[in-house]
Design a protein around this motif. Sequence first.
Motif, short mmCIF file in Angstrom:
data_model
loop_
_atom_site.label_atom_id
_atom_site.label_comp_id
_atom_site.label_asym_id
_atom_site.label_seq_id
_atom_site.Cartn_x
_atom_site.Cartn_y
_atom_site.Cartn_z
N ILE A 44 0.85 -1.19 0.00
CA ILE A 44 0.00 0.00 0.00
C ILE A 44 0.88 1.24 0.00
CG2 ILE A 44 -1.72 1.36 1.26
CD1 ILE A 44 -3.02 -1.10 0.29
N ASP A 45 0.62 2.14 -0.93
CA ASP A 45 1.40 3.37 -1.04
C ASP A 45 0.44 4.55 -1.14
OD1 ASP A 45 3.46 5.12 -1.32
OD2 ASP A 45 4.08 4.48 -3.33
N MET A 46 0.48 5.44 -0.16
CA MET A 46 -0.40 6.60 -0.17
C MET A 46 0.01 7.55 -1.31
SD MET A 46 -2.44 5.86 2.23
CE MET A 46 -3.37 7.41 2.21
N ASP A 47 -0.97 8.15 -1.94
CA ASP A 47 -0.72 9.04 -3.07
C ASP A 47 -0.37 10.44 -2.60
OD1 ASP A 47 -1.33 6.96 -4.82
OD2 ASP A 47 -3.45 7.48 -4.92
N ALA A 48 0.87 10.88 -2.95
CA ALA A 48 1.33 12.24 -2.59
C ALA A 48 0.93 12.56 -1.15
CB ALA A 48 0.74 13.25 -3.56
N PHE A 49 1.33 11.69 -0.23
CA PHE A 49 0.79 11.70 1.12
C PHE A 49 0.86 13.05 1.83
CE2 PHE A 49 1.36 10.39 5.73
CZ PHE A 49 0.01 10.20 5.97
N TYR A 50 2.06 13.60 2.00
CA TYR A 50 2.21 14.85 2.75
C TYR A 50 1.38 15.97 2.10
CZ TYR A 50 6.34 12.66 4.92
OH TYR A 50 7.20 11.82 5.58
N ALA A 51 1.49 16.09 0.78
CA ALA A 51 0.78 17.15 0.07
C ALA A 51 -0.74 16.93 0.16
CB ALA A 51 1.22 17.22 -1.38
N SER A 52 -1.16 15.67 0.09
CA SER A 52 -2.59 15.36 0.17
C SER A 52 -3.16 15.69 1.54
CB SER A 52 -2.83 13.88 -0.16
OG SER A 52 -2.47 13.59 -1.49
N VAL A 53 -2.36 15.47 2.59
CA VAL A 53 -2.80 15.82 3.94
C VAL A 53 -2.97 17.34 4.05
CG1 VAL A 53 -2.15 15.87 6.38
CG2 VAL A 53 -1.81 13.78 5.04
N ASP A 107 -6.48 19.24 4.93
CA ASP A 107 -6.67 20.13 6.08
C ASP A 107 -6.94 21.58 5.67
OD1 ASP A 107 -6.25 17.96 7.66
OD2 ASP A 107 -4.24 18.53 8.33
N ASN A 108 -6.55 21.95 4.48
CA ASN A 108 -6.76 23.32 4.00
C ASN A 108 -7.46 23.27 2.64
OD1 ASN A 108 -6.73 25.96 3.18
ND2 ASN A 108 -4.53 26.27 3.48
N PRO A 109 -8.79 23.38 2.61
CA PRO A 109 -9.54 23.30 1.36
C PRO A 109 -9.08 24.29 0.29
CG PRO A 109 -11.01 23.22 3.25
CD PRO A 109 -9.66 23.57 3.77
N ASP A 110 -8.49 25.41 0.69
CA ASP A 110 -8.02 26.40 -0.28
C ASP A 110 -6.88 25.85 -1.15
OD1 ASP A 110 -9.83 28.25 0.64
OD2 ASP A 110 -8.41 29.26 1.97
N LEU A 111 -6.23 24.79 -0.69
CA LEU A 111 -5.12 24.22 -1.44
C LEU A 111 -5.55 23.14 -2.44
CD1 LEU A 111 -2.49 23.79 1.44
CD2 LEU A 111 -2.62 25.64 -0.24
N ARG A 112 -6.78 22.71 -2.35
CA ARG A 112 -7.25 21.62 -3.21
C ARG A 112 -7.29 22.04 -4.68
NH1 ARG A 112 -12.16 19.70 0.88
NH2 ARG A 112 -10.77 19.34 2.68
N GLY A 113 -6.78 21.14 -5.51
CA GLY A 113 -6.76 21.41 -6.94
C GLY A 113 -5.64 22.32 -7.37
N LYS A 114 -4.77 22.71 -6.43
CA LYS A 114 -3.67 23.63 -6.74
C LYS A 114 -2.32 22.92 -6.58
CE LYS A 114 -6.34 27.62 -5.13
NZ LYS A 114 -6.43 28.73 -4.14
#
Length: 365
Positions: free
Chosen positions: A14-23, A27-34
Amino acid sequence: MNINEITYRKIIHIDMDAFYASVEQLDNPDLRGKPVAVGGASERGVVSAASYEARKFGVRSAMSGVLARKNCPHIIFVPPRFERYKEISQKIRKIFYEYTNLVEPLSLDEAYLDVTENKKGNPSASLIAKEIRQRIFNELHLNASAGISSSKFIAKIASDINKPNGQKTIPPEEVIQFLEDLPIEKFFGIGKVTAAKMYNLGIFNGKDLKEKDEAFLTTHFKKSGSHYYNLVRGNFYSKVKPNRERKSVAAEHTFIKNLTSEIFMLEKLEKISKELEQRLEKSKVSGKTITLKIKYSDFKTQTRSKTLPYFVKEKAVLFETVKELLFQEKVLNSVRLLGISVTNLNIHSKKKPEKSINVQLKFEF
């Protein structure tokens, strides 16, 4: 293979996808999709992780912050929050343990699971992997990818094939063909330098590698030659080890400005010694071998080690030893990074004999 019965295991990576960045995006919806990079944007900053939006611009982990900014001018840098990543990682592992006790974490964002015999009684490793990935998404709102096969080596490669948010199964009967078709640079343990050397020898994929005998490979690659010889033939038997022994404890700092004087280096090394003492205390270990790591402004790295006749973890002893190592020989250039590690730890694991599971060559995967 003319084998009627052989030991096979069902391994999931199991390998989390872009784990740190995804977290951070979670936690900050303003960062989603960016495009997001976890790390530093300064001259000495390094990208720890990049979101998939940033990866489209060629931003990768271990890339300098300056280059990341050059590739993607509108990238958003956020500082790492390792305590938060560790918190979520523990929740992910809790899900793993609901399926099997044979879990071998590799880092905060990936792990091997042996589900040959599992707590759910599910004969299909592929379905278990799918269920685990779905649970991670439902409960933690993060995506994971998975690789499923009869060995850790193949499972790890497979987990990368359908990233992000996908999985790939390589059943036992397809392993040999998969290895023959695999580009040589995809083999675990073969980096850019070794791959380039293999290209010069006419080895571009597993099939080419398999055509070389063991003597040829050991001549060109020394001890690693035998490893490559066995690897491409599917001769790997490493099992999932739930209690991995810690082999080292370390601390290091990269400096904003290069250090040119040993006086300034000693000041930094004293602080690093204190940090390392705290890490050793937290891990409840001590060690005999102390290594000083020096990375110069031209990125060349040098290490100097000393093994003591007793186990240590106290800052005073650590600092006095690295001070001796620092002055062991002249510093070659200005220094951008200093680090101290302790190995030869006082850890003694009791290994239990592993149970062999014989199953038919063709079985549900």
